[in-house]
Enzyme design. Structure first.
Site, mmCIF file in Angstrom:
data_model
loop_
_atom_site.group_PDB
_atom_site.id
_atom_site.type_symbol
_atom_site.label_atom_id
_atom_site.label_comp_id
_atom_site.label_asym_id
_atom_site.label_seq_id
_atom_site.Cartn_x
_atom_site.Cartn_y
_atom_site.Cartn_z
ATOM 1 C CD GLU A 150 -3.259 1.230 2.552
ATOM 2 O OE1 GLU A 150 -3.085 -0.153 2.854
ATOM 3 O OE2 GLU A 150 -2.719 2.399 3.402
ATOM 4 C CD GLU A 155 -2.741 7.582 5.418
ATOM 5 O OE1 GLU A 155 -4.022 7.220 6.058
ATOM 6 O OE2 GLU A 155 -1.463 7.374 6.221
#
Length: 752
Positions: A150, A155
């Protein structure tokens, strides 16, 4: 022409981005000439030729509160931007529901390597987690998360909007590499910023506004029981892009009274761009890590002496002091704490090598009668135990304690010695001395039945995914300088042998694996997939068996049955040379011909795999119980679905119309219900039909054998999965730690 606020904010940055990058020491490897795809969100609606909406219920991952759907109130275009708007609504019963948006490019725009960039503004508020990230187009290629990999490009926590996180997730057990970047002034919620990752074979770089704040080059992927897949896996396969805003969950925490669901909650995305070079060199190697070595003193002791080698750790109310003198520990608890590790003394960085046998010993006493728990754990491997948690009864007289450890797991240079002294209903001081860990022997993995891979295969790297050139385990004999390599065309990994000339003989190119251990009287299936550029052949030589597989341009599976004449080591060999023909081989297997492999667990974890969803916590190990091998599942948190923890075995064959009998023996230290099934592999199409029907069983602290007979009504299937589900069966979530013991699993064909 109408110019949106997004575009006004972008004008200068767009014109100067690459000049800024090149001017800095953080210069990019990409220019506008490398642009291959972009999305500027200038339309009236989200273009479904480019994007998919995702649909998920609350709690699907990370204990998040929101559901995802395609509501135009959550996800829409406005003023040249994508808007993702989390919303809160009151239900009739007075509770609240939360919705948000998540879109992706899966199956529509996927990329292997490149620069991936977005200009966006994040939401602000407690409980928000906006993300711009990437996942593999085929998550099953290397295995379920985290093995698949991933890439989190951006974020930002809604309550700390001045700090950005970029993260890679990978490995088994789960590992990550994370970088962060904090603005000197302002925050990511009040203005637009550029977030990017440059992903290349062997290196992944994270950027914010042109600044390279994190570079990673040491990832890996592997399935439990297998070797690492050839670097740069898992980051060598097509990934797709994702944009979303999560509400609540494990990392950001949940919304509170301060959280607004108005404009402050919006993530605005001005554009997304992808840049790629015409080609990339994938002939890269992972940086060399220090080799695993056992460090011993002159007496053979692997335990290091001195106060700097031991650490006192306290948790959940535990308090204590520690005095270390040479190889002696004095542990004086002052508060017991609520868990056994509330007071813990540890020595880290202990190396244990697969195939070795160790003796672990110490002398110990206490100021008054009490207990402690000793173990040797694996902090970086899901906290499995090399020495199980062992209760040690201490008196005021010194006693000698000794334990034998047979290392069947992969070698580990990060094992940890632990003395756990909390929650024992005693504050008596403990005195431990003469602590030793020493190698006392070794054993043959094959003869011990522990050379089986988790899929039951006796052949290592039969899918050509491991080692340099993806050829680990294989010995190659090439008399004619033929081209021998593993292909890598869009994830197609096959051994290719291309020979030239009319006088080529089949044994001019051979591949071999030695010391394949077979047991007398057992029947084995030998199989492989193969095809050729024109008519050709493969010659199989194995344990006195010689077979010829005739090849065509169409890939076929070739299978041969063989009963071992005696218990011995054998060499597996394929002759692959053909005159002016290219031969392709993959998926080489030698495994026992039985419906289910290693149901007794006498071969350790072989053929079995534990799946634990990220919302659940569990571990899987093999223990000895009354001289018998037993599977032990330790469940700490079930999650909220029955399938969130599963012990499973893949590639079981069921034939239409045949009757099968299934039995298994189970107990648990907590009365509860679990379930099992023989089911279809639905990883490609989400069809998980249970051929056996789902069988729920109630278990207690006494072993009980459960049996079931059924007839296979569906078409024959050689990819059936046997699953034992111990998540939230019957919607009963369990958050207290408990142990489930499983043994003697049998799947056998019976007469109608």
């Amino acid at each position: 022409m109408k110019i949106s606020k997004c575009k006004v904010a972008l004008l200068f940055a767009a014109l100067s981005l690459f000049s800024t990058l090149y001017a800095q020491n953080n210069s990019s490897n990409y220019s506008e000439a490398d642009l291959v795809w972009q999305e500027d969100f200038n339309g009236k609606k989200i273009n479904l030729k480019d994007w998919n909406f995702e649909f998920h219920q609350p709690g699907w991952v990370n204990n998040e509160w929101q559901s995802y759907d395609d509501s135009s109130k959550n996800t829409y275009l406005k003023d040249g931007c994508l808007v993702i708007q989390p919303l809160k609504s009151k239900n009739k019963d007075g509770s609240y529901s939360y919705t948000s948006g998540r879109i992706n490019t899966q199956g529509k725009h996927t990329f292997t390597y490149g620069r991936f960039e977005a200009r966006l503004k994040v939401p602000k508020g407690q409980g928000y987690l906006p993300a711009f990230w990437m996942m593999p187009d085929d998550e099953s290629f290397y295995g379920q998360w985290p093995k698949c990999g991933e890439i989190d490009i951006m974020e930002v926590l809604g309550h700390e909007t001045d700090t950005l996180y970029g993260t890679l997730h990978f490995g088994e057990p789960h590992s990550s590499r994370q970088g962060s970047y904090t603005l000197e002034s302002g925050n990511f919620a009040d203005s637009f910023h550029d977030f990017a990752v440059e992903w290349e074979p062997g290196e992944i770089r994270f950027y914010c506004d042109g600044v390279n704040y994190k570079t990673v080059n040491d990832w890996y992927t592997r399935r439990p029981g297998f070797e690492e897949v050839t670097f740069p896996a898992p980051f060598d396969q097509p990934f797709y892009l994702i944009l979303n805003v999560a509400v609540g969950g494990d990392w950001p925490g949940n919304p509170d009274a301060s959280t607004s669901f108005g404009p402050e909650a919006q993530m605005l995305v001005d554009w997304v761009k992808v840049y790629q070079k015409k080609e990339y060199n994938e002939d890269v190697e992972k940086p060399v890590q220090a080799s695993v070595e056992e460090i011993v003193d002159s007496t053979g002791n692997m335990v290091r002496k001195g106060d700097s080698e031991w650490s006192l750790l306290t948790f959940q109310g535990g308090q204590a002091s520690l005095k270390v003198s040479d190889n002696s520990l004095d542990i004086i608890p002052t508060a017991d704490g609520s868990v056994s590790h509330a007071v813990q003394v540890v020595q880290e960085k202990i190396t244990l090598t697969k195939g070795n046998i160790y003796r672990y010993s110490f002398d110990a006493y206490a100021d008054e009668n009490r207990t402690m728990i000793a173990c040797i754990s694996a902090p970086n491997r899901g906290w499995i135990r090399y020495l199980q948690d062992t209760s040690v009864n201490l008196t005021n007289k010194s006693q000698h304690f000794s334990y034998e450890i047979t290392m069947t797991e992969a070698s580990d240079s990060d094992a940890r010695i632990e003395f756990n002294c909390g929650n024992q209903n005693s504050l008596a001081a403990l005195h431990i001395s003469n602590i030793r860990l020493e190698k006392i022997g070794s054993f043959d993995l094959a003869k011990a039945g522990l050379n089986l891979l988790p899929d039951g295969n006796l052949i290592g790297n039969g899918q050509f995914q491991e080692g340099k050139g993806r050829l680990a385990k294989w010995k190659i004999e090439n008399k004619i300088n033929a081209e021998v390599k593993v292909t890598n065309d869009k994830g197609r990994r096959e051994l290719m042998v291309a020979a030239s000339g009319k006088n080529v003989k089949s044994d001019d190119v051979k591949i071999q694996q030695e010391e394949i251990y077979l047991s007398q009287g057992k029947q084995y299936i030998i199989s492989f997939d193969a095809y050729s550029s024109k008519k050709g052949q493969i010659v199989l030589n194995f344990a006195g068996l010689t077979q010829i597989a005739s090849l065509t341009k169409n890939k076929q599976n070739y299978q041969f049955l063989y009963t071992a004449p005696k218990t011995d080591f054998y060499t597996f060999e394929l002759e692959l040379a053909n005159p002016d023909v290219s031969v392709f081989v993959d998926n080489i297997f030698v495994k026992e011909n039985s419906n289910l492999i290693n149901g007794s667990f006498n071969s350790g974890k072989a053929a079995w795999e534990l799946y634990a969803h990220q919302n659940a916590q569990s571990s899987f190990e093999i223990i000895e119980e009354d001289s018998n091998k037993v599977a032990l599942l330790t469940v700490n948190k079930t999650g909220d679905m029955d399938w969130m923890i599963q012990l499973k075995q893949n590639n079981i064959t069921l034939e239409k119309g045949k009757k099968y009998h299934v039995s298994l023996k189970v107990k648990s230290d907590l009365d509860r219900t679990i379930m099992w099934a023989l089911q279809r592999d639905g990883s490609k199409d989400d069809n998980w039909i249970p051929y056996s029907n789902t069988q729920k069983i109630k278990i207690s602290d006494q072993y009980k054998t459960f049996e079931h007979t059924f007839t296979m009504a569906s078409p024959s299937d050689d990819s059936v999965i046997f699953t034992i589900s111990v998540g939230a069966v019957d919607n009963k979530m369990i958050n207290s730690s408990h142990k489930i013991y499983i043994d003697d699993i049998v799947v056998e064909e019976v007469s109608n």
